[in-house]
Design a protein around this motif. Structure first.
Motif, mmCIF file in Angstrom:
data_model
loop_
_atom_site.group_PDB
_atom_site.id
_atom_site.type_symbol
_atom_site.label_atom_id
_atom_site.label_comp_id
_atom_site.label_asym_id
_atom_site.label_seq_id
_atom_site.Cartn_x
_atom_site.Cartn_y
_atom_site.Cartn_z
ATOM 1 N N PRO A 23 0.843 -1.209 0.000
ATOM 2 C CA PRO A 23 0.000 0.000 0.000
ATOM 3 C C PRO A 23 0.873 1.252 0.000
ATOM 4 N N PRO A 24 0.269 2.396 -0.216
ATOM 5 C CA PRO A 24 1.038 3.642 -0.124
ATOM 6 C C PRO A 24 1.652 3.765 1.273
ATOM 7 N N PRO A 25 2.863 4.279 1.363
ATOM 8 C CA PRO A 25 3.511 4.417 2.672
ATOM 9 C C PRO A 25 2.961 5.612 3.453
ATOM 10 N N MET A 26 1.728 5.462 3.911
ATOM 11 C CA MET A 26 1.055 6.509 4.680
ATOM 12 C C MET A 26 0.519 5.877 5.961
ATOM 13 N N ALA A 27 0.614 6.598 7.048
ATOM 14 C CA ALA A 27 0.195 6.079 8.356
ATOM 15 C C ALA A 27 -1.248 5.582 8.348
ATOM 16 N N ASP A 44 -6.074 11.952 -4.880
ATOM 17 C CA ASP A 44 -5.215 13.145 -4.917
ATOM 18 C C ASP A 44 -4.355 13.255 -3.658
ATOM 19 N N LEU A 45 -4.928 12.916 -2.501
ATOM 20 C CA LEU A 45 -4.151 12.950 -1.255
ATOM 21 C C LEU A 45 -2.998 11.940 -1.295
ATOM 22 N N ILE A 46 -3.270 10.745 -1.799
ATOM 23 C CA ILE A 46 -2.222 9.726 -1.914
ATOM 24 C C ILE A 46 -1.144 10.201 -2.882
ATOM 25 N N ASN A 47 -1.561 10.747 -4.016
ATOM 26 C CA ASN A 47 -0.599 11.259 -4.999
ATOM 27 C C ASN A 47 0.271 12.356 -4.398
ATOM 28 N N GLY A 51 3.795 10.743 -4.194
ATOM 29 C CA GLY A 51 4.528 11.041 -5.414
ATOM 30 C C GLY A 51 4.014 10.415 -6.689
ATOM 31 N N ASN A 52 4.847 10.572 -7.711
ATOM 32 C CA ASN A 52 4.488 10.238 -9.076
ATOM 33 C C ASN A 52 4.228 8.748 -9.299
ATOM 34 N N LYS A 56 0.916 7.296 -11.289
ATOM 35 C CA LYS A 56 0.955 6.407 -12.459
ATOM 36 C C LYS A 56 0.072 5.182 -12.255
ATOM 37 N N VAL A 57 0.097 4.591 -11.073
ATOM 38 C CA VAL A 57 -0.735 3.414 -10.796
ATOM 39 C C VAL A 57 -2.212 3.752 -11.029
ATOM 40 N N PHE A 58 -2.669 4.840 -10.456
ATOM 41 C CA PHE A 58 -4.077 5.221 -10.601
ATOM 42 C C PHE A 58 -4.415 5.595 -12.039
ATOM 43 N N ASN A 59 -3.529 6.317 -12.695
ATOM 44 C CA ASN A 59 -3.782 6.713 -14.087
ATOM 45 C C ASN A 59 -3.854 5.499 -15.005
ATOM 46 N N VAL A 60 -2.895 4.591 -14.877
ATOM 47 C CA VAL A 60 -2.879 3.408 -15.734
ATOM 48 C C VAL A 60 -4.122 2.550 -15.480
#
Length: 177
Positions: A23-27, A44-47, A51-52, A56-60
């Motif tokens: 997962p995204p490295p967020m608490a 948008d918050l995750i991005n 970062g980029n 890319k994961v969400f866009n693809v």
């Protein structure tokens, strides 16, 4: 492989599930133990925080859904563009999409398309006991039509180019042939 609950983002009854290693490295996602529908603006918050690579994961993912046959999957009918779909529907409750950090549940009676992003991740899942018989089409793509499992390059523009994305959409369409 022992069956464990799906862990990730999106709809627990997804028709298209994508599997990545972490997962995204967020608490706020460190203790995730189930499928969590994202809220509008959360991508948008995750991005912003991660970062980029996550962008890319969400866009693809959104681009792939828009490349699918509308008669088979209605994603492209829900928004005017893949960008709008990403912002308003992707990985939200009722979206029929999931981004999972757990192994695919192949015992489910649902007709989910399981897409494992990345050959390395696929090999790790196989070594952990994922009960699938992959037919490697080339160095990057594999199919298990019976279990509706596909392996493709990681969801990044450089690895999963538009040409390869179109090929993946074609493989998904062929699962129901």
């Amino acid at each position: 492989m022992t069956t464990i609950a799906d862990v990730g983002f999106g709809d627990s009854k997804a028709a298209v599930s994508v599997y990545i290693a972490r997962p995204p490295p967020m608490a706020e996602y460190a203790g995730l133990r189930q499928v969590k529908p994202l809220q509008t603006g959360e991508i948008d918050l995750i991005n912003s925080a991660c970062g980029n690579g996550w962008r890319k994961v969400f866009n693809v993912y959104a681009k792939l859904l828009f490349a699918l046959n509308a008669g088979q999957f209605g994603f492209a009918t829900q928004a005017a563009s893949w960008q709008q779909y990403r912002q308003q529907h992707l990985l939200q409750a009722g979206s029929s999409t999931a981004l999972l950090f757990s192994a695919p549940d192949l015992q489910s009676a649902m007709k989910t398309v399981h897409i494992i992003a990345g050959r390395t991740h696929a090999k790790a899942l196989l070594e952990a006991g994922l009960p699938t018989q992959l037919n490697w089409l080339n160095n990057e793509f594999a199919v298990d039509k019976h279990n509706r499992v596909l392996v493709c390059p990681y969801f990044d523009y450089r690895q999963l180019t538009n040409e390869k994305l179109a090929f993946l959409a074609q493989l998904i369409r062929a699962l129901d042939d």
